[in-house]
Design an enzyme around this catalytic site. Sequence first.
Site, mmCIF file in Angstrom:
data_model
loop_
_atom_site.group_PDB
_atom_site.id
_atom_site.type_symbol
_atom_site.label_atom_id
_atom_site.label_comp_id
_atom_site.label_asym_id
_atom_site.label_seq_id
_atom_site.Cartn_x
_atom_site.Cartn_y
_atom_site.Cartn_z
ATOM 1 N N HIS A 97 0.915 -1.317 0.024
ATOM 2 C CA HIS A 97 0.452 -0.017 0.119
ATOM 3 C C HIS A 97 1.140 1.604 0.162
ATOM 4 O O HIS A 97 2.122 1.143 0.003
ATOM 5 C CB HIS A 97 -0.792 0.594 1.072
ATOM 6 C CG HIS A 97 -0.825 -0.100 2.757
ATOM 7 N ND1 HIS A 97 0.277 -0.936 3.282
ATOM 8 C CD2 HIS A 97 -0.658 1.271 3.755
ATOM 9 C CE1 HIS A 97 0.062 -0.334 4.589
ATOM 10 N NE2 HIS A 97 0.245 -0.081 4.577
ATOM 11 N N HIS A 153 1.111 3.471 2.352
ATOM 12 C CA HIS A 153 1.967 5.042 3.246
ATOM 13 C C HIS A 153 3.612 5.167 2.268
ATOM 14 O O HIS A 153 4.042 3.844 2.451
ATOM 15 C CB HIS A 153 1.309 3.981 4.198
ATOM 16 C CG HIS A 153 0.313 4.611 4.761
ATOM 17 N ND1 HIS A 153 -0.723 3.743 5.468
ATOM 18 C CD2 HIS A 153 -0.188 5.124 4.609
ATOM 19 C CE1 HIS A 153 -1.918 3.926 5.991
ATOM 20 N NE2 HIS A 153 -1.958 4.688 4.858
ATOM 21 N N ASP A 200 5.640 4.762 5.037
ATOM 22 C CA ASP A 200 6.710 3.721 5.803
ATOM 23 C C ASP A 200 7.406 2.929 4.882
ATOM 24 O O ASP A 200 7.689 1.392 5.225
ATOM 25 C CB ASP A 200 6.754 3.711 7.041
ATOM 26 C CG ASP A 200 5.208 3.394 7.146
ATOM 27 O OD1 ASP A 200 3.970 3.435 7.213
ATOM 28 O OD2 ASP A 200 5.642 2.042 7.773
ATOM 29 N N HIS A 201 6.182 2.444 3.844
ATOM 30 C CA HIS A 201 6.537 1.130 3.464
ATOM 31 C C HIS A 201 6.617 1.684 1.369
ATOM 32 O O HIS A 201 6.998 0.179 0.888
ATOM 33 C CB HIS A 201 4.828 0.730 2.992
ATOM 34 C CG HIS A 201 4.328 0.179 3.887
ATOM 35 N ND1 HIS A 201 4.155 -1.571 4.841
ATOM 36 C CD2 HIS A 201 3.761 0.602 5.102
ATOM 37 C CE1 HIS A 201 2.773 -1.395 5.720
ATOM 38 N NE2 HIS A 201 3.608 0.091 6.571
ATOM 39 N N HIS A 255 -7.928 -0.527 5.523
ATOM 40 C CA HIS A 255 -6.248 -0.107 5.835
ATOM 41 C C HIS A 255 -6.109 1.367 4.865
ATOM 42 O O HIS A 255 -6.365 2.726 5.278
ATOM 43 C CB HIS A 255 -4.844 -0.358 6.569
ATOM 44 C CG HIS A 255 -3.832 0.558 6.869
ATOM 45 N ND1 HIS A 255 -3.408 0.841 8.330
ATOM 46 C CD2 HIS A 255 -2.760 0.234 6.091
ATOM 47 C CE1 HIS A 255 -2.451 1.540 7.551
ATOM 48 N NE2 HIS A 255 -2.158 1.166 6.831
ATOM 49 N N ASP A 306 -0.118 -3.717 6.368
ATOM 50 C CA ASP A 306 -0.536 -3.539 7.368
ATOM 51 C C ASP A 306 -2.016 -3.372 7.970
ATOM 52 O O ASP A 306 -2.898 -2.824 8.316
ATOM 53 C CB ASP A 306 -0.671 -2.172 7.532
ATOM 54 C CG ASP A 306 0.428 -1.424 7.734
ATOM 55 O OD1 ASP A 306 1.620 -1.889 7.849
ATOM 56 O OD2 ASP A 306 0.930 0.362 8.125
ATOM 57 N N HIS A 329 4.588 -4.493 10.961
ATOM 58 C CA HIS A 329 4.789 -3.949 12.721
ATOM 59 C C HIS A 329 5.001 -4.909 13.152
ATOM 60 O O HIS A 329 4.271 -6.289 13.423
ATOM 61 C CB HIS A 329 4.109 -2.510 12.505
ATOM 62 C CG HIS A 329 3.766 -1.678 11.434
ATOM 63 N ND1 HIS A 329 4.836 -0.158 11.592
ATOM 64 C CD2 HIS A 329 2.634 -0.979 9.849
ATOM 65 C CE1 HIS A 329 4.259 -0.309 10.418
ATOM 66 N NE2 HIS A 329 4.184 0.105 10.091
HETATM 67 ZN ZN LIG Z 1 3.266 0.721 8.094
HETATM 68 ZN ZN LIG Z 2 0.013 1.842 6.113
#
Ligand SMILES: [Zn+2]
Ligand SMILES: [Zn+2]
Length: 257
Positions: A52, A54, A56-57, A108, A130, A168
């Site tokens: 996805h 985001h 941090d990905h 999410h 996530d 995570h």
């Molecule tokens: Zn994440």
């Molecule tokens: Zn995420």
Amino acid sequence: MHLIPLPAFSDNYIWALHDGRKALVVDPGESEGVAAWLAREGLQLDTILITHHHADHTGGVAALREATGARVIGPAYEPMPEPLQRVGAGDEVEVLGLRFAVMEVPGHTAGHIAYYTPDIDGAPLLFCGDTLFSGGCGRLFEGTPAQMLDSLTRLAALPADTRVCCTHEYTLSNLKFAQAVEPDNAALAAYTARCQAQRAQNFPTLPSSIGLEKQINPFLRTGEAAVVQSAQAREPGSPTDAVTVFATLREWKNVFR
Ligand SMILES: [Zn+2]
Ligand SMILES: [Zn+2]
């Protein structure tokens, strides 16, 4: 095939698979740690899978693509660092000789996908970003409770021995909430003790498994009497259907400390 969680930021794992020569990484939020690992192990990055949008990905995707020429595969309907191969439900991708089925698991984010392969060295494996965490699930940033519950229900229908590679290390805080929901769940108490011991030595609690999550994760247990009862105690008089119970749990978890 070797499966490795590369730690990133404060609590992310960048999952990596390699056969001693070529590697695959999932959701590289940063590039430096991955590049250093590839160099240390003498591996060539073959493919990057993204679940996805985001940061941090995806934050390390462009740098890794540039440095290694790796192919990038990601969700059909999310803003993504171009260029990439976009995939959705029903698609299959072949990586390192393995076939991954793509599942759309909105909730999410609106276009979140997961990658499932039925057999790596004898057991299935799931990269679920996530969406599903050990003992919990992702926050609903772009989806409804009904969508997320449907996504989780389809993940829960995968074989019990499916290794669940979440992004995570949220397990201990999720389990604290799970115990508030189901204080009498013996499997949950035993698993919590095991995870506390793992984290005390700074070991990952992941991968989990689908069979285990169905025993301990309240978000996969919205049909269990004890879970329904806790949801009703939280929201007296609320309906007992799975979507309402799920929505109550998710909102409760959002403010749980
Ligand atoms: Zn994440
Ligand atoms: Zn995420």
